[in-house]
Design a protein around this motif. Structure first.
Motif, PDB file in Angstrom:
ATOM      1  N   ILE A  91      34.648  30.504  33.008  1.00  0.00           N
ATOM      2  CA  ILE A  91      34.220  31.129  34.252  1.00  0.00           C
ATOM      3  C   ILE A  91      34.830  30.351  35.426  1.00  0.00           C
ATOM      4  O   ILE A  91      34.645  29.140  35.537  1.00  0.00           O
ATOM      5  CB  ILE A  91      32.687  31.158  34.356  1.00  0.00           C
ATOM      6  N   VAL A  92      35.541  31.055  36.298  1.00  0.00           N
ATOM      7  CA  VAL A  92      36.255  30.391  37.391  1.00  0.00           C
ATOM      8  C   VAL A  92      35.765  30.811  38.780  1.00  0.00           C
ATOM      9  O   VAL A  92      36.135  30.196  39.778  1.00  0.00           O
ATOM     10  CB  VAL A  92      37.775  30.660  37.297  1.00  0.00           C
ATOM     11  N   LYS A  93      34.917  31.850  38.840  1.00  0.00           N
ATOM     12  CA  LYS A  93      34.474  32.339  40.141  1.00  0.00           C
ATOM     13  C   LYS A  93      33.125  33.020  39.989  1.00  0.00           C
ATOM     14  O   LYS A  93      32.837  33.615  38.951  1.00  0.00           O
ATOM     15  CB  LYS A  93      35.503  33.332  40.707  1.00  0.00           C
ATOM     16  N   GLY A  94      32.307  32.954  41.027  1.00  0.00           N
ATOM     17  CA  GLY A  94      31.031  33.646  41.012  1.00  0.00           C
ATOM     18  C   GLY A  94      30.659  34.130  42.394  1.00  0.00           C
ATOM     19  O   GLY A  94      30.884  33.432  43.390  1.00  0.00           O
ATOM     20  N   VAL A  95      30.091  35.308  42.470  1.00  0.00           N
ATOM     21  CA  VAL A  95      29.614  35.882  43.726  1.00  0.00           C
ATOM     22  C   VAL A  95      28.311  36.620  43.429  1.00  0.00           C
ATOM     23  O   VAL A  95      28.310  37.594  42.663  1.00  0.00           O
ATOM     24  CB  VAL A  95      30.619  36.853  44.367  1.00  0.00           C
ATOM     25  N   GLY A  96      27.208  36.165  43.997  1.00  0.00           N
ATOM     26  CA  GLY A  96      25.930  36.818  43.760  1.00  0.00           C
ATOM     27  C   GLY A  96      25.545  36.752  42.294  1.00  0.00           C
ATOM     28  O   GLY A  96      25.479  35.674  41.695  1.00  0.00           O
ATOM     29  N   SER A  97      25.311  37.913  41.675  1.00  0.00           N
ATOM     30  CA  SER A  97      24.952  37.973  40.252  1.00  0.00           C
ATOM     31  C   SER A  97      26.150  38.275  39.367  1.00  0.00           C
ATOM     32  O   SER A  97      25.992  38.615  38.193  1.00  0.00           O
ATOM     33  CB  SER A  97      23.866  39.038  40.032  1.00  0.00           C
ATOM     34  N   LEU A  98      27.338  38.133  39.906  1.00  0.00           N
ATOM     35  CA  LEU A  98      28.556  38.406  39.147  1.00  0.00           C
ATOM     36  C   LEU A  98      29.384  37.131  39.007  1.00  0.00           C
ATOM     37  O   LEU A  98      29.458  36.317  39.933  1.00  0.00           O
ATOM     38  CB  LEU A  98      29.392  39.481  39.835  1.00  0.00           C
ATOM     39  N   VAL A  99      30.010  36.971  37.833  1.00  0.00           N
ATOM     40  CA  VAL A  99      30.953  35.880  37.614  1.00  0.00           C
ATOM     41  C   VAL A  99      32.219  36.449  36.997  1.00  0.00           C
ATOM     42  O   VAL A  99      32.218  37.550  36.435  1.00  0.00           O
ATOM     43  CB  VAL A  99      30.357  34.776  36.711  1.00  0.00           C
ATOM     44  N   TYR A 100      33.303  35.678  37.101  1.00  0.00           N
ATOM     45  CA  TYR A 100      34.617  36.156  36.668  1.00  0.00           C
ATOM     46  C   TYR A 100      35.292  35.083  35.840  1.00  0.00           C
ATOM     47  O   TYR A 100      35.246  33.890  36.182  1.00  0.00           O
ATOM     48  CB  TYR A 100      35.482  36.508  37.876  1.00  0.00           C
ATOM     49  N   ASP A 101      35.949  35.512  34.741  1.00  0.00           N
ATOM     50  CA  ASP A 101      36.633  34.545  33.891  1.00  0.00           C
ATOM     51  C   ASP A 101      38.076  34.354  34.355  1.00  0.00           C
ATOM     52  O   ASP A 101      38.530  34.965  35.342  1.00  0.00           O
ATOM     53  CB  ASP A 101      36.536  34.935  32.420  1.00  0.00           C
ATOM     54  N   ALA A 102      38.791  33.491  33.646  1.00  0.00           N
ATOM     55  CA  ALA A 102      40.152  33.131  34.047  1.00  0.00           C
ATOM     56  C   ALA A 102      41.118  34.313  33.990  1.00  0.00           C
ATOM     57  O   ALA A 102      42.173  34.291  34.628  1.00  0.00           O
ATOM     58  CB  ALA A 102      40.665  32.001  33.151  1.00  0.00           C
ATOM     59  N   GLN A 103      40.760  35.357  33.248  1.00  0.00           N
ATOM     60  CA  GLN A 103      41.598  36.560  33.171  1.00  0.00           C
ATOM     61  C   GLN A 103      41.176  37.619  34.198  1.00  0.00           C
ATOM     62  O   GLN A 103      41.748  38.705  34.246  1.00  0.00           O
ATOM     63  CB  GLN A 103      41.538  37.175  31.765  1.00  0.00           C
ATOM     64  N   GLY A 104      40.156  37.315  35.002  1.00  0.00           N
ATOM     65  CA  GLY A 104      39.698  38.244  36.019  1.00  0.00           C
ATOM     66  C   GLY A 104      38.636  39.215  35.550  1.00  0.00           C
ATOM     67  O   GLY A 104      38.228  40.111  36.299  1.00  0.00           O
ATOM     68  N   THR A 105      38.163  39.070  34.314  1.00  0.00           N
ATOM     69  CA  THR A 105      37.116  39.954  33.791  1.00  0.00           C
ATOM     70  C   THR A 105      35.786  39.668  34.492  1.00  0.00           C
ATOM     71  O   THR A 105      35.395  38.510  34.648  1.00  0.00           O
ATOM     72  CB  THR A 105      36.943  39.754  32.277  1.00  0.00           C
ATOM     73  N   GLU A 106      35.109  40.732  34.911  1.00  0.00           N
ATOM     74  CA  GLU A 106      33.830  40.605  35.610  1.00  0.00           C
ATOM     75  C   GLU A 106      32.667  40.620  34.618  1.00  0.00           C
ATOM     76  O   GLU A 106      32.643  41.419  33.688  1.00  0.00           O
ATOM     77  CB  GLU A 106      33.671  41.762  36.596  1.00  0.00           C
ATOM     78  N   TYR A 107      31.709  39.727  34.830  1.00  0.00           N
ATOM     79  CA  TYR A 107      30.508  39.648  34.001  1.00  0.00           C
ATOM     80  C   TYR A 107      29.275  39.733  34.901  1.00  0.00           C
ATOM     81  O   TYR A 107      29.263  39.184  36.012  1.00  0.00           O
ATOM     82  CB  TYR A 107      30.441  38.318  33.245  1.00  0.00           C
ATOM     83  N   LEU A 108      28.243  40.396  34.416  1.00  0.00           N
ATOM     84  CA  LEU A 108      26.944  40.379  35.070  1.00  0.00           C
ATOM     85  C   LEU A 108      26.165  39.186  34.536  1.00  0.00           C
ATOM     86  O   LEU A 108      25.968  39.056  33.324  1.00  0.00           O
ATOM     87  CB  LEU A 108      26.188  41.681  34.797  1.00  0.00           C
ATOM     88  N   ASP A 109      25.724  38.309  35.421  1.00  0.00           N
ATOM     89  CA  ASP A 109      25.054  37.080  35.006  1.00  0.00           C
ATOM     90  C   ASP A 109      23.541  37.248  35.105  1.00  0.00           C
ATOM     91  O   ASP A 109      22.961  37.169  36.185  1.00  0.00           O
ATOM     92  CB  ASP A 109      25.512  35.921  35.884  1.00  0.00           C
ATOM     93  N   LEU A 110      22.906  37.453  33.960  1.00  0.00           N
ATOM     94  CA  LEU A 110      21.450  37.560  33.908  1.00  0.00           C
ATOM     95  C   LEU A 110      20.821  36.319  33.290  1.00  0.00           C
ATOM     96  O   LEU A 110      19.675  36.350  32.858  1.00  0.00           O
ATOM     97  CB  LEU A 110      21.031  38.803  33.114  1.00  0.00           C
ATOM     98  N   TYR A 111      21.577  35.223  33.286  1.00  0.00           N
ATOM     99  CA  TYR A 111      21.045  33.981  32.730  1.00  0.00           C
ATOM    100  C   TYR A 111      21.136  32.820  33.712  1.00  0.00           C
ATOM    101  O   TYR A 111      20.354  31.889  33.652  1.00  0.00           O
ATOM    102  CB  TYR A 111      21.764  33.638  31.433  1.00  0.00           C
ATOM    103  N   GLY A 112      22.093  32.895  34.616  1.00  0.00           N
ATOM    104  CA  GLY A 112      22.166  31.890  35.677  1.00  0.00           C
ATOM    105  C   GLY A 112      22.279  30.464  35.197  1.00  0.00           C
ATOM    106  O   GLY A 112      21.771  29.549  35.840  1.00  0.00           O
ATOM    107  N   GLY A 113      22.965  30.274  34.057  1.00  0.00           N
ATOM    108  CA  GLY A 113      23.107  28.914  33.546  1.00  0.00           C
ATOM    109  C   GLY A 113      21.778  28.242  33.308  1.00  0.00           C
ATOM    110  O   GLY A 113      21.490  27.177  33.877  1.00  0.00           O
TER     111      GLY A 113
END
Length: 380
Positions: free
Chosen positions: A14-36
């Motif tokens: 994971i290289v980027k995060g905005v709000g409840s979304l994070v993005y991996d090194a390939q630019g794939t968007e993930y919904l983050d419902l765990y918040g680390g």
């Protein structure tokens, strides 16, 4: 040198995060419902949070507790007001385990007793005393073992009364909602019983709010649903939105003395700046109310799925118990639908999103969850 291999990890960077979304090194968007692990409380790269930290870095990032740090007093005042515990005292540290360690130590200083009551499936941290009150022998080293801890069944009032009658109890430590234990909610009557017995026997009621606190359940501390005050509240995770910080909030009946507790990094300038940004967001944007409303919506909708055994929790601390044959649902959600969730072994999916999670993102999860269960049913 290589890393000490103690974490089973997902092969995702994971290289980027905005709000409840994070993005991996390939630019794939993930919904983050765990918040680390329930850490991201106000969303990734929250603008107020980023500005608070950036502005503080331009002034001073760190000095020790040997000097005045006005940010600590600001944090104590705001935390007291937002939590409804204005007359409590604040000790700042660095993590949840350290918070619980200090809480247990402080309780023993207060009443001079040694015995601690903890509960089955409890998780309180990995430092020496915190791990001793954690119900997982696999992570308790021989040096951590002590006969001062009494483990009791979860929410068993008779066992609790018996333990008090037979032992000199220093403290009782309990999560208002067990996280690692599978999102098990302590009953209001059980928390009230703890309060009554601690009063009767001069023991200290420690409310472990590391994961279940900081507004996640719709109240500031999940223990507040029982309508009683604990003597010490421990907190960390959501407190700094990713910046390492922990604390204990301490009843006025427990008096401080120089040298009783101490820390090098605890309460540093950057940590306080991060924690102030979190409280400002919670207070000004009614995030506890949002957590209650969006959380209840998720719980209501999840209970409609026939395959789900049980949905437990409060607010945005939710556990979805599934039958054993659906134990891979979490992985399917991550790799097929790009949604991060957590787990409590063997088959509970844990949701611990940011407190400003939107209903639209909740619906996105529900649709993916429905598709995952449908696909599993088709295979079966």
């Amino acid at each position: 040198m290589k890393l000490f291999d103690v974490y089973p990890i997902n092969p995702i960077e994971i290289v980027k995060g905005v709000g409840s979304l994070v993005y991996d090194a390939q630019g794939t968007e993930y919904l983050d419902l765990y918040g680390g692990h329930a850490v991201i409380s106000i969303g990734h790269t929250n603008p107020r949070y980023v500005k608070r930290l950036e502005d503080q870095l331009h002034q001073i990032g760190f000095y020790s507790n040997s000097v005045e740090i006005p940010l600590q007093k600001q944090l104590a005042e705001k935390l007291g007001r937002v939590s409804g515990k204005n007359d409590y005292q604040l000790f700042l540290c660095n993590s949840g385990a350290e918070a619980n360690e200090n809480a247990l130590k402080l309780a023993s200083f207060y009443n001079g007793k040694k015995k601690v009551i903890a509960f089955s499936k409890a998780f309180h941290g990995r430092t020496s005393l915190a791990v001793a009150v954690t119900d997982n022998p696999k992570i308790v080293a021989p040096v951590n073992e002590t006969d001062n801890v009494i483990f009791l069944p979860w929410c068993d009032e008779s066992a609790l009364e018996h333990a008090f009658s037979q032992n000199e109890i220093s403290s009782v430590i309990i999560e208002g909602i067990q996280g690692v234990g599978g999102i098990q909610v302590a009953t209001e009557s059980f928390l009230q019983k703890i309060r009554a017995l601690c009063d009767q026997y001069n023991a200290v009621f420690i409310a472990d709010s590391v994961q279940c606190g900081y507004g996640r359940t719709g109240k500031f501390y999940s223990h507040d649903f029982a309508g009683v005050d604990a003597d010490i509240y421990s907190m960390a995770k959501g407190m700094g939105n990713g910046f390492p910080i922990g604390a204990i909030s301490i009843s006025p009946k427990i008096k401080p003395a120089y040298g009783m507790l101490g820390t090098t990094f605890g309460g540093n300038h950057l940590a306080c700046a991060a924690a102030l940004a979190v409280l400002e967001e919670i207070e000004e944007n009614n995030l506890m109310q949002n957590a209650a409303e969006v959380g209840q919506y998720l719980i209501t909708e999840l209970r409609k799925f026939e395959q789900v055994i049980e949905v437990r929790g409060r607010g945005l601390m939710i556990g979805i118990e599934l039958p054993q044959e659906l134990a891979d649902v979490r992985k399917e959600l991550l790799y097929k639908h790009h949604i991060f969730t957590g787990e409590a072994k063997p088959n509970v999916v844990r949701l611990l999103p940011a407190l400003n999670l939107t209903k639209a993102h909740a619906d996105q999860f529900l649709e993916a969850f429905a598709q995952t269960l449908k696909a599993a049913h088709a295979v079966a």
